[in-house]
Design a protein around this motif. Structure first.
Motif, short mmCIF file in Angstrom:
data_model
loop_
_atom_site.label_atom_id
_atom_site.label_comp_id
_atom_site.label_asym_id
_atom_site.label_seq_id
_atom_site.Cartn_x
_atom_site.Cartn_y
_atom_site.Cartn_z
N TYR A 187 -12.78 12.99 -41.99
CA TYR A 187 -11.88 13.99 -42.74
C TYR A 187 -10.71 14.26 -41.55
O TYR A 187 -11.13 14.94 -40.45
CB TYR A 187 -12.22 15.19 -43.38
N LEU A 188 -9.49 14.17 -41.74
CA LEU A 188 -8.47 14.65 -40.54
C LEU A 188 -7.45 15.37 -41.33
O LEU A 188 -7.11 15.05 -42.68
CB LEU A 188 -7.89 13.25 -40.11
N TYR A 189 -6.79 16.27 -40.45
CA TYR A 189 -5.66 17.09 -40.74
C TYR A 189 -4.49 17.02 -39.54
O TYR A 189 -5.25 17.23 -38.46
CB TYR A 189 -5.97 18.32 -41.20
N SER A 190 -3.42 16.93 -39.80
CA SER A 190 -2.42 16.73 -38.79
C SER A 190 -1.42 17.72 -39.08
O SER A 190 -1.00 17.92 -40.27
CB SER A 190 -2.01 15.58 -38.43
N THR A 191 -0.89 18.77 -38.17
CA THR A 191 0.10 19.66 -38.28
C THR A 191 1.47 19.10 -38.49
O THR A 191 2.22 19.53 -39.05
CB THR A 191 0.25 20.85 -37.24
N ASP A 192 1.53 17.72 -38.18
CA ASP A 192 2.97 16.87 -38.33
C ASP A 192 3.04 16.45 -39.71
O ASP A 192 2.01 15.71 -40.18
CB ASP A 192 2.53 15.64 -37.32
N SER A 193 3.47 17.28 -40.51
CA SER A 193 3.93 17.00 -42.04
C SER A 193 2.59 17.29 -42.94
O SER A 193 2.45 16.96 -43.99
CB SER A 193 4.26 15.40 -42.28
N SER A 194 1.88 18.22 -42.32
CA SER A 194 0.58 18.62 -42.99
C SER A 194 -0.04 17.31 -43.41
O SER A 194 -0.56 17.56 -44.57
CB SER A 194 1.10 19.50 -44.01
N LEU A 195 -0.42 16.34 -42.99
CA LEU A 195 -0.95 15.19 -43.18
C LEU A 195 -2.51 15.31 -43.31
O LEU A 195 -3.30 16.03 -42.30
CB LEU A 195 -0.66 13.88 -41.96
N LEU A 196 -2.98 14.66 -44.60
CA LEU A 196 -4.36 14.89 -44.72
C LEU A 196 -4.80 13.56 -44.91
O LEU A 196 -4.13 12.67 -45.60
CB LEU A 196 -4.39 15.66 -46.08
N PHE A 198 -8.50 10.63 -45.16
CA PHE A 198 -10.12 10.50 -45.28
C PHE A 198 -10.38 9.08 -45.13
O PHE A 198 -9.75 8.08 -45.53
CB PHE A 198 -10.38 10.73 -46.75
N ARG A 199 -11.59 8.79 -44.38
CA ARG A 199 -11.90 7.38 -43.86
C ARG A 199 -13.52 7.18 -44.34
O ARG A 199 -14.06 8.37 -44.24
CB ARG A 199 -11.70 7.10 -42.44
N ALA A 200 -13.86 6.15 -44.56
CA ALA A 200 -15.45 5.93 -45.09
C ALA A 200 -15.63 4.53 -44.45
O ALA A 200 -14.64 3.53 -44.62
CB ALA A 200 -15.43 6.45 -46.16
N LEU A 201 -16.77 4.04 -44.01
CA LEU A 201 -17.35 2.85 -43.66
C LEU A 201 -18.77 2.90 -44.17
O LEU A 201 -19.76 3.69 -43.75
CB LEU A 201 -17.31 2.66 -42.20
N TYR A 202 -19.07 1.71 -44.80
CA TYR A 202 -20.33 1.40 -45.23
C TYR A 202 -20.82 0.20 -44.71
O TYR A 202 -20.29 -0.93 -44.82
CB TYR A 202 -20.49 1.37 -46.83
N ASN A 203 -22.07 0.23 -44.39
CA ASN A 203 -22.77 -1.06 -43.73
C ASN A 203 -23.85 -1.40 -44.61
O ASN A 203 -24.71 -0.61 -45.12
CB ASN A 203 -23.62 -0.37 -42.45
N PHE A 204 -23.83 -2.81 -45.04
CA PHE A 204 -24.81 -3.37 -46.06
C PHE A 204 -26.02 -3.62 -45.22
O PHE A 204 -26.14 -3.81 -44.15
CB PHE A 204 -24.18 -4.37 -46.69
N GLY A 205 -26.98 -3.83 -46.06
CA GLY A 205 -28.34 -4.24 -45.44
C GLY A 205 -29.28 -3.11 -45.04
O GLY A 205 -29.48 -2.07 -45.58
N TYR A 206 -29.82 -3.39 -43.97
CA TYR A 206 -30.87 -2.26 -43.41
C TYR A 206 -30.18 -0.89 -43.26
O TYR A 206 -29.41 -0.44 -42.99
CB TYR A 206 -31.20 -2.89 -41.89
#
Length: 399
Positions: A187-196, A198-206
């Motif tokens: 989750y990220l927030y930047s004061t530059d233009s109040s940017l919001l 979200f990133r996600a990564l999923y690993n298949f398998g084990y």
């Protein structure tokens, strides 16, 4: 070559059990390392020192048109036992090259017992902290970094920049990262233009969170190169939105990379898509030998039909040892045991890239006595009147 302060920050991540590769931001890091490497401009000098396991300093001086420099200071609440001398540090740890991803591990359990005043039976997570500051001269630009391990699965990162030329004279970027092994979120927030964002990564398998249930899967013999023990398939996405500008964006991507158990040549494939901008990018990197890595990347825009192809290589120079002779004989005679050369005996590395538009970049990094030297140049073969774009030399020394 990796800056000394970045080298210390990597040591902090390793010491606290954090995996920087299990993130959507690092999805294409292998191709970026092999194709988008930094080329020095002008003359540069770096002097750094790890005065104690908790404190490091760095000073830089550059001359690329104008004389500039910087002062850097770093503090870590966790004592870092790393090799600080430039004459002793492993060169492969300072060069961003092909990334060998390891098998996923469960979140660390580095917990410390509470003091007697707090109760002898309780245990608490040790929240290690890293502070970093850098002052650029003569521009008087100030950079700051705050890292905090909040829990075994959570990391807080805050970047600050103070510069009179920026809106509001500065900006702050806060990033909260969660790594559960099987998947990660940011989750990220930047004061530059109040940017919001979200990133996600999923690993298949084990799934490393349940090793007992998957013990039979972990130790069975792989049958196919796409088996999750031979390699790992990962999928991720990111979205961001600015309520001030009322604009946003998104991207998604896939990555397949081989793991150490893979018997053939290690390789990594990625595919990323930005549907709003219409950008499609695919890359393929392979470790063709113990000292050679090759990479290619194809970019295409579905709206403008513009495309770009970039090819790159990374070639290491190995100090001649008896082990090298064994390795050479193993290539000729299969009955010889394939003993690999010691990676600590590398003395230099050559990086090169070339695009279909005639742009060429070359970088030579080596160790000369106690100094680390980087020499780079860029060429534009389609500009006959000025083929040589830039050339630079950087010398680093640390103790």
């Amino acid at each position: 070559m990796l800056d000394f302060m970045d080298y210390v920050q990597n040591a902090f991540a390793i010491s606290t059990g954090w995996n920087p590769d299990n993130s959507y931001a690092a999805l294409t890091i292998t191709a970026n390392n092999l194709l988008d490497f930094y080329l020095p401009r002008g003359l540069g000098l770096r002097v750094a020192a790890l005065s104690s396991p908790n404190f490091a300093t760095s000073y830089t001086l550059g001359s690329a048109g104008v004389v500039d420099g910087s002062l850097s200071f770093l503090y870590s609440s966790l004592g870092l036992r790393v090799v600080g001398k430039s004459s002793d540090v492993n060169l492969r740890q300072l060069v961003r090259g092909y990334r060998h991803l390891q098998q996923l591990k469960a979140p660390p359990e580095s917990i410390e017992p509470l003091s007697d005043m707090e109760g002898s039976e309780g245990r608490v997570w040790k929240k290690d902290t890293l502070l970093y500051g850098r002052l650029h001269l003569p521009a008087s630009t100030l950079e700051a970094l705050y890292l905090r391990r909040l829990t075994p699965t959570r990391l807080l990162r805050i970047n600050c920049v103070s510069d009179a030329t920026l809106p509001n004279s500065g900006t702050v970027l806060a990033l909260l990262q969660n790594d559960y092994g099987k998947y990660s979120t940011e989750y990220l927030y930047s004061t530059d233009s109040s940017l919001l964002g979200f990133r996600a990564l999923y690993n298949f398998g084990y799934d490393p969170r349940y090793p007992v249930e998957q013990q039979n899967i972990s130790y069975r013999t792989p049958r196919h190169p796409w088996d999750h023990q031979n390699g790992r398939l990962s999928a991720g996405a990111e979205v961001y939105f600015s309520p001030v500008n009322k604009s946003g964006g998104m991207s998604t991507g896939l990555r397949f990379t081989t793991l150490p158990i893979h018997s053939g040549f290690p390789y990594t494939m990625t595919l990323t898509l930005n549907p709003l901008m219409g950008n499609l990018s695919s890359s393929y990197a392979i470790k063709a030998g113990p000292n050679l890595a090759l990479c290619s990347r194809f970019d295409f825009n579905v709206y403008s039909y513009e495309s770009d192809v970039v090819l790159g290589l990374e070639l290491w120079r190995q100090r001649s040892t008896p082990t090298d002779v064994l390795w050479a004989k193993a290539l000729i005679r299969p009955d010889w045991p394939p003993v690999r050369p010691n990676e600590g005996d590398t003395t230099a590395v050559l990086k090169a890239r070339m695009s279909d538009k005639g742009k060429v970049g070359a970088l030579w990094e080596c160790r000369v006595k106690d100094l680390l030297v980087s020499v780079g140049a860029s060429l534009d073969l389609k500009k006959r009147e000025r083929v040589l774009g830039s050339i630079g030399l950087e010398v680093s020394y640390s103790t």
